[in-house]
Design a protein around this motif. Structure first.
Motif: not given
Length: 210
Positions: A26, A120, A59, A118, A125
């Motif tokens: 990323y 995300f 996120d 995670t 995702f």
């Protein structure tokens, strides 16, 4: 902080992988090096407009529409560059870390209980899972954007344990962020700080996981 936390006499029964910078790459600079060629100007953009803290709220569950509107209201002259963050997000996750993915898949093939945890955004995702099918192989995943809590908040670790019926002391968390590793340890987990696949193999062998 030690890169490896081991609970004496506690065998590892669950392995929990982070995703970004552990299983897949990323880097927002990938598209923005084209959109803002000047490095100083690009760094200033990430420090003042599309900041890490701004992105982290996606996120946490904030919609891209709301996130973009917030910044465009403050920086109308940057509207196109702000929208470009989501438009070109797919470029930011340019490739998988094959060596790390191989470790995860080997653990699953050996019969180990493997899940993922995670930070995300929910929509990106789903894109990532479509692009990287190995993200569908573990038993399951806790995605921060789907539950509204991010690492290293204690609640996300407790939610993961409850969702997958895990023993915290038997959980081994693998994350590239030391803060997230510390958060897992504070939640009663074991954890290793990911710095590369070779070191991860060494840590897993030390814990009798590999």
């Amino acid at each position: 902080m030690s890169e490896t936390n081991q609970s004496v006499g506690r065998p590892v029964s669950h392995i929990v992988f982070d995703i970004g910078k552990v299983l897949i790459h990323y880097d927002p600079n990938i598209p923005y090096s084209r959109l803002i060629p000047d490095a100083a100007e690009r760094n200033a953009f990430f420090e003042t407009v599309c900041t890490h803290e701004w992105n982290l709220e996606q996120d946490r569950g904030r919609s891209w529409t709301e996130a973009e509107a917030l910044l465009i209201d403050r920086f109308p002259e940057k509207a196109e560059l702000i929208r470009a963050f989501r438009v070109h997000w797919h470029e930011m996750v340019s490739h998988a870390y094959d060596d790390s993915v191989d470790i995860m898949l080997d653990l699953i093939q050996q019969g180990r209980d493997v899940t993922m945890l995670t930070n995300f955004a929910a929509d990106t995702f789903k894109e990532a899972q479509d692009r990287f099918p190995f993200l569908k192989v573990p038993r399951g995943v806790t995605v921060s954007g789907e539950i509204g809590v991010i690492k290293p908040d204690r609640e996300i670790y407790d939610t993961h344990v409850a969702s997958f019926d895990l023993d915290p002391a038997g959980c081994l968390f693998i994350d590239d962020s030391e803060k997230n590793v510390e958060g897992a340890i504070a939640a009663g987990w074991q954890a290793v700080h990911f710095t590369g696949a070779e070191k991860l193999r060494e840590d897993l062998r030390a814990l009798n996981v590999l």
